[in-house]
Design an enzyme around this catalytic site. Structure first.
Site, short mmCIF file in Angstrom:
data_model
loop_
_atom_site.label_atom_id
_atom_site.label_comp_id
_atom_site.label_asym_id
_atom_site.label_seq_id
_atom_site.Cartn_x
_atom_site.Cartn_y
_atom_site.Cartn_z
N GLY A 167 -6.91 4.93 -1.40
CA GLY A 167 -7.07 3.51 -1.69
C GLY A 167 -8.53 3.10 -1.69
O GLY A 167 -9.29 3.46 -0.80
N SER A 197 7.29 -17.64 2.31
CA SER A 197 7.58 -16.95 3.56
C SER A 197 9.00 -16.38 3.56
O SER A 197 9.85 -16.76 2.77
CB SER A 197 7.41 -17.90 4.74
OG SER A 197 8.32 -18.98 4.64
N HIS A 225 -2.90 0.44 -14.77
CA HIS A 225 -3.83 1.40 -15.37
C HIS A 225 -3.69 2.73 -14.63
O HIS A 225 -3.82 2.77 -13.40
CB HIS A 225 -5.27 0.88 -15.25
CG HIS A 225 -6.32 1.90 -15.55
ND1 HIS A 225 -6.60 2.34 -16.82
CD2 HIS A 225 -7.16 2.58 -14.72
CE1 HIS A 225 -7.57 3.24 -16.77
NE2 HIS A 225 -7.92 3.40 -15.50
N GLU A 254 0.83 -1.21 0.00
CA GLU A 254 0.00 0.00 0.00
C GLU A 254 0.86 1.26 0.00
O GLU A 254 0.53 2.25 -0.66
CB GLU A 254 -0.96 0.02 1.19
CG GLU A 254 -1.80 1.27 1.25
CD GLU A 254 -3.30 1.01 1.29
OE1 GLU A 254 -4.04 1.98 1.08
OE2 GLU A 254 -3.71 -0.14 1.53
N GLY A 296 -5.58 6.01 -14.96
CA GLY A 296 -6.67 6.75 -15.58
C GLY A 296 -6.96 8.05 -14.88
O GLY A 296 -6.29 8.44 -13.92
#
Length: 140
Positions: free
Chosen positions: A83, A93, A107, A63, A109
């Site tokens: 988000g 792992s 993408h 993130e 946009g």
């Protein structure tokens, strides 16, 4: 280049000061025309009780990379990104050292962006693959 401008690594790392990025030790290490890389330690801050890298730590790295990448494509006086959705598949792992995440666009946009984040261990094995969808909002 997908980014509006290419900040220095120092600028990227300063963005992580006094927040979760700093707390768990994420460091930006490379920025290209269409990607950003960062490392994260596999240590007491990022492991789960069984001694493995916590899946949630992978998602924090993903993130962080996706949100920063999205932000760098925008005119921040006019827009912000937030988000909408993130997913992660944990494939292997990690028990020690560090992992490296690399974000690249799928993408970009006007109202949404989708970014892919691949996270590798020190042996260059793919440990996690993640995808984040960002909403692009106009500032009010």
């Amino acid at each position: 280049m997908v980014f509006r401008s290419k900040p220095s690594l120092d600028q990227l790392n300063k963005m992580g000061t006094n927040n979760m990025v700093q707390f768990i030790g994420i460091k930006f290490t490379e920025i290209g025309n269409d990607f950003i890389e960062a490392t994260m330690p596999v240590d007491h801050r990022t492991k789960q009780p069984m001694g493995l890298l916590h899946g949630g730590a992978n998602v924090v790295l993903a993130e962080t990379l996706g949100s920063i990448a999205g932000t760098l494509t925008l005119d921040l006086e006019k827009q912000v990104c937030v988000g909408l959705e993130i997913n992660a598949n944990h494939l292997k792992s990690a028990k020690e050292g560090h992992v490296t995440g690399r974000v690249s666009p799928i993408h970009v946009g006007k109202s949404t962006q989708v970014w892919e984040i691949k996270i590798y261990n020190e042996a260059k094995d793919l440990c996690c693959i993640s995808r984040i969808t960002l909403a692009i909002l106009d500032r009010k």
